[in-house]
Scaffold this motif. Structure first.
Motif, PDB file in Angstrom:
ATOM      1  N   TYR A  83       0.834  -1.206   0.000  1.00 57.85           N
ATOM      2  CA  TYR A  83       0.000   0.000   0.000  1.00 57.85           C
ATOM      3  C   TYR A  83       0.866   1.253   0.000  1.00 57.85           C
ATOM      4  CZ  TYR A  83      -3.453   3.384   1.811  1.00 57.85           C
ATOM      5  OH  TYR A  83      -4.259   4.481   2.000  1.00 57.85           O
ATOM      6  N   VAL A  84       1.843   1.294   0.893  1.00 56.06           N
ATOM      7  CA  VAL A  84       2.704   2.480   0.976  1.00 56.06           C
ATOM      8  C   VAL A  84       3.525   2.648  -0.293  1.00 56.06           C
ATOM      9  CG1 VAL A  84       4.633   3.537   2.211  1.00 56.06           C
ATOM     10  CG2 VAL A  84       2.795   2.442   3.492  1.00 56.06           C
ATOM     11  N   ARG A  85       4.059   1.552  -0.816  1.00 56.52           N
ATOM     12  CA  ARG A  85       4.909   1.652  -2.010  1.00 56.52           C
ATOM     13  C   ARG A  85       4.116   1.972  -3.269  1.00 56.52           C
ATOM     14  NH1 ARG A  85       8.934  -3.416  -2.149  1.00 56.52           N
ATOM     15  NH2 ARG A  85       7.001  -4.576  -1.834  1.00 56.52           N
ATOM     16  N   ALA A  86       2.802   1.754  -3.231  1.00 54.11           N
ATOM     17  CA  ALA A  86       1.975   2.046  -4.403  1.00 54.11           C
ATOM     18  C   ALA A  86       1.503   3.500  -4.438  1.00 54.11           C
ATOM     19  CB  ALA A  86       0.763   1.106  -4.442  1.00 54.11           C
ATOM     20  N   GLY A 127     -12.859  -9.478  -7.033  1.00 50.09           N
ATOM     21  CA  GLY A 127     -12.329  -8.301  -7.704  1.00 50.09           C
ATOM     22  C   GLY A 127     -10.922  -7.939  -7.278  1.00 50.09           C
ATOM     23  N   TRP A 128     -10.214  -8.899  -6.684  1.00 53.04           N
ATOM     24  CA  TRP A 128      -8.862  -8.618  -6.174  1.00 53.04           C
ATOM     25  C   TRP A 128      -7.901  -8.372  -7.337  1.00 53.04           C
ATOM     26  CZ3 TRP A 128      -7.357  -7.086  -1.672  1.00 53.04           C
ATOM     27  CH2 TRP A 128      -6.015  -7.155  -1.295  1.00 53.04           C
ATOM     28  N   PRO A 129      -7.058  -7.336  -7.255  1.00 52.83           N
ATOM     29  CA  PRO A 129      -6.132  -7.053  -8.357  1.00 52.83           C
ATOM     30  C   PRO A 129      -5.139  -8.187  -8.577  1.00 52.83           C
ATOM     31  CG  PRO A 129      -5.602  -5.724  -6.425  1.00 52.83           C
ATOM     32  CD  PRO A 129      -6.925  -6.368  -6.154  1.00 52.83           C
ATOM     33  N   SER A 130      -4.778  -8.386  -9.821  1.00 57.11           N
ATOM     34  CA  SER A 130      -3.822  -9.434 -10.164  1.00 57.11           C
ATOM     35  C   SER A 130      -2.428  -9.059  -9.670  1.00 57.11           C
ATOM     36  CB  SER A 130      -3.788  -9.643 -11.675  1.00 57.11           C
ATOM     37  OG  SER A 130      -3.258  -8.480 -12.315  1.00 57.11           O
ATOM     38  N   THR A 131      -1.546 -10.058  -9.645  1.00 55.97           N
ATOM     39  CA  THR A 131      -0.152  -9.801  -9.264  1.00 55.97           C
ATOM     40  C   THR A 131       0.481  -8.774 -10.188  1.00 55.97           C
ATOM     41  OG1 THR A 131       0.083 -12.035  -8.376  1.00 55.97           O
ATOM     42  CG2 THR A 131       2.102 -10.867  -8.931  1.00 55.97           C
ATOM     43  N   GLN A 132       0.158  -8.848 -11.481  1.00 57.40           N
ATOM     44  CA  GLN A 132       0.706  -7.880 -12.435  1.00 57.40           C
ATOM     45  C   GLN A 132       0.228  -6.467 -12.110  1.00 57.40           C
ATOM     46  OE1 GLN A 132      -0.285  -8.699 -16.516  1.00 57.40           O
ATOM     47  NE2 GLN A 132       0.592  -6.787 -17.282  1.00 57.40           N
ATOM     48  N   GLN A 133      -1.033  -6.311 -11.769  1.00 57.10           N
ATOM     49  CA  GLN A 133      -1.554  -4.991 -11.423  1.00 57.10           C
ATOM     50  C   GLN A 133      -0.904  -4.451 -10.154  1.00 57.10           C
ATOM     51  OE1 GLN A 133      -5.694  -6.151 -11.338  1.00 57.10           O
ATOM     52  NE2 GLN A 133      -6.138  -4.975 -13.194  1.00 57.10           N
ATOM     53  N   GLN A 134      -0.686  -5.322  -9.167  1.00 61.67           N
ATOM     54  CA  GLN A 134      -0.057  -4.885  -7.927  1.00 61.67           C
ATOM     55  C   GLN A 134       1.398  -4.488  -8.174  1.00 61.67           C
ATOM     56  OE1 GLN A 134      -1.147  -7.277  -4.316  1.00 61.67           O
ATOM     57  NE2 GLN A 134      -2.209  -8.557  -5.822  1.00 61.67           N
ATOM     58  N   ASP A 135       2.107  -5.281  -8.987  1.00 60.24           N
ATOM     59  CA  ASP A 135       3.497  -4.931  -9.299  1.00 60.24           C
ATOM     60  C   ASP A 135       3.574  -3.604 -10.046  1.00 60.24           C
ATOM     61  OD1 ASP A 135       4.412  -7.205  -8.100  1.00 60.24           O
ATOM     62  OD2 ASP A 135       4.667  -8.355  -9.955  1.00 60.24           O
ATOM     63  N   HIS A 137       4.908   2.111 -10.538  1.00 59.53           N
ATOM     64  CA  HIS A 137       4.444   3.440 -10.959  1.00 59.53           C
ATOM     65  C   HIS A 137       3.467   3.955  -9.905  1.00 59.53           C
ATOM     66  CE1 HIS A 137       6.271   2.606 -14.848  1.00 59.53           C
ATOM     67  NE2 HIS A 137       5.632   1.453 -14.866  1.00 59.53           N
ATOM     68  N   PRO A 138       3.978   4.445  -8.765  1.00 53.75           N
ATOM     69  CA  PRO A 138       3.109   4.855  -7.657  1.00 53.75           C
ATOM     70  C   PRO A 138       2.102   5.920  -8.061  1.00 53.75           C
ATOM     71  CG  PRO A 138       5.411   4.758  -6.962  1.00 53.75           C
ATOM     72  CD  PRO A 138       5.401   4.624  -8.448  1.00 53.75           C
ATOM     73  N   ALA A 139       0.936   5.861  -7.436  1.00 53.03           N
ATOM     74  CA  ALA A 139      -0.153   6.784  -7.739  1.00 53.03           C
ATOM     75  C   ALA A 139       0.228   8.204  -7.342  1.00 53.03           C
ATOM     76  CB  ALA A 139      -1.415   6.354  -6.988  1.00 53.03           C
TER      77      ALA A 139
END
Length: 421
Positions: free
Chosen positions: A336-339, A397-405, A410-412
């Motif tokens: 969460y913090v890194r995103a 609806g959980w995000p995929s591993t690719q989406q999380q990576d 590319h942090p918001a």
């Protein structure tokens, strides 16, 4: 560092960093000091008033800033340099707690000083949270985050016992002086050993604190990855920790006294601490992300058999196993913090922590209300089942591993940003 990295970080990598040692060490200082102050002030107010309402209010007042103003106060960490924010907050809290130690402080003044001191916790914690992934980059940050959770849980378990003994020896005023010293030592250590960094990048035209807080709320609630992280944390922690509010009636149901209450309160934090250590040190980064949903399901599922009303050893074991499942929060917290981009991390942390305080408080209240008509084991089992069903719905609806990576790479940086499908 992406979740595809081959090997997890080691403790040696974490503790090789001076800033990591300082941030973790000052965390312990602050936790011990806060526990001392909580016990000391509760005893002090009780001795002055012999009033349970005032004593309870003293215990609870530290949570009020998070519930009513956490995101706004935490937003200060996005405006100011992180080190300066932490040092200032520590010094102010040292001064406030020092004033609390003066004999004969009237009760209204004491409560006001306590509340003012608590106002400086959200910006301190937000600055600390935003700084950690910068000071401890890559997968060592995930392990440092796990260690942070372990320190919080173990200090909470042992701290109240130690704090009670120290308050007896030092008397409440002496314990408050020790708390003030812990804040001062924390400020000195951070000032000396944490690197000076500029404030996070800010727009040319600065908006009001409330407007910037609104930007942070919209950012995390509108983001494809951040929003599920928040919901998972709120739901899992809210339902599982609801059992804490039933510790006294459950102990009575088991024909036990204060010792049983302590056992029930300690079981989940101990399980979470053990799980966090294992997850952070021995599980490969790619597998950690895949285990978040299963561990969350596990945290609720193992509470369901408590409906059979087992004896204390079995209840304690099931509580501990539920805590192991809750250890997935170390992965969620770190991701969460890194995103989130550095200039939004303070506000993102404020939203998350305030939501956790509210969800856990509501969970305890609802469990207490249900316990008025149902036996405690049935209420705990219902909380576990509600957690289990909620996470299964969220998993769709959980995000995929690719989406999380991608979110971490590319942090918001603004409310409108989304992660591609």
């Amino acid at each position: 560092m992406a979740a595809t990295d081959a090997r997890p970080a080691t403790y040696r990598q974490v503790f090789a960093l001076v800033e990591a040692r300082v941030l973790l060490g000052t965390l312990v200082l602050s936790l011990v000091g806060d526990l001392l102050a909580t016990v000391a002030l509760t005893v002090l107010v009780w001795n002055q008033t012999n009033n349970t309402v005032y004593a309870a209010a003293t215990f609870a007042i530290g949570y009020l800033p998070w519930v009513f103003g956490g995101p706004v106060l935490a937003a200060l960490a996005d405006r100011l340099p992180w080190r300066a924010t932490m040092v200032t907050c520590d010094l102010v809290r040292a001064a406030m707690v020092g004033l609390l130690a003066i004999p004969g402080v009237p009760l209204p003044v004491l409560l006001a000083l306590l509340f003012v001191s608590a106002l400086f916790q959200p910006p301190f914690e937000a600055a600390r949270s935003a700084l950690m992934p910068v000071a401890i980059p890559g997968d060592p940050y995930v392990l440092a985050n796990a260690l942070q959770q372990v320190l919080r849980q173990t200090t909470q378990v042992a701290g109240f016992l130690i704090a009670g003994a120290l308050v007896t020896v030092l008397h409440p005023q002496g314990a408050l002086i020790v708390d003030a010293v812990t804040f001062a030592l924390s400020a000195i250590a951070i000032r000396i050993w944490v690197h000076k960094r500029d404030a996070p990048a800010r727009p040319a035209v600065r908006r009001s604190l409330l407007a910037e807080t609104g930007d942070g709320i919209r950012l995390v609630l509108g983001h494809r990855v951040l929003r599920p992280y928040l919901i998972l944390a709120f739901v899992t922690s809210g339902f599982v920790y609801a059992s804490e509010g039933l510790s006294a009636p459950y102990a009575a149901h088991l024909h036990g006294g204060p010792q049983v209450v302590g056992i029930l309160l300690a079981a989940i934090p101990i399980g979470q601490a053990v799980g966090a250590l294992v997850l952070g040190r021995f599980i490969r980064p790619a597998l950690r992300q895949k285990l978040v949903i299963p561990l969350s399901v596990w945290a609720g599922a193992v509470l369901v058999p408590i409906a059979l009303d087992p004896p204390l050893p079995v209840v304690t074991l099931l509580y501990g196993l539920s805590g192991v499942g809750l250890a997935c929060m170390t992965v969620v917290n770190a991701n969460y913090v890194r995103a989130v981009a550095p200039e939004f991390r303070g506000r993102a942390f404020g939203v998350a922590n305030s939501g956790l305080q509210i969800s856990q408080g509501v969970g305890v209240l609802l469990a207490g209300a249900l316990a008025a008509v149902l036996l405690p084991p049935y209420v705990v089992a219902l909380c576990g089942a509600a957690c289990l069903l909620s996470i299964l719905l969220l998993a769709a609806g959980w995000p995929s591993t690719q989406q999380q990576d991608e979110a971490m790479e590319h942090p918001a940086t603004g409310p409108a940003r989304k992660v591609s499908a």
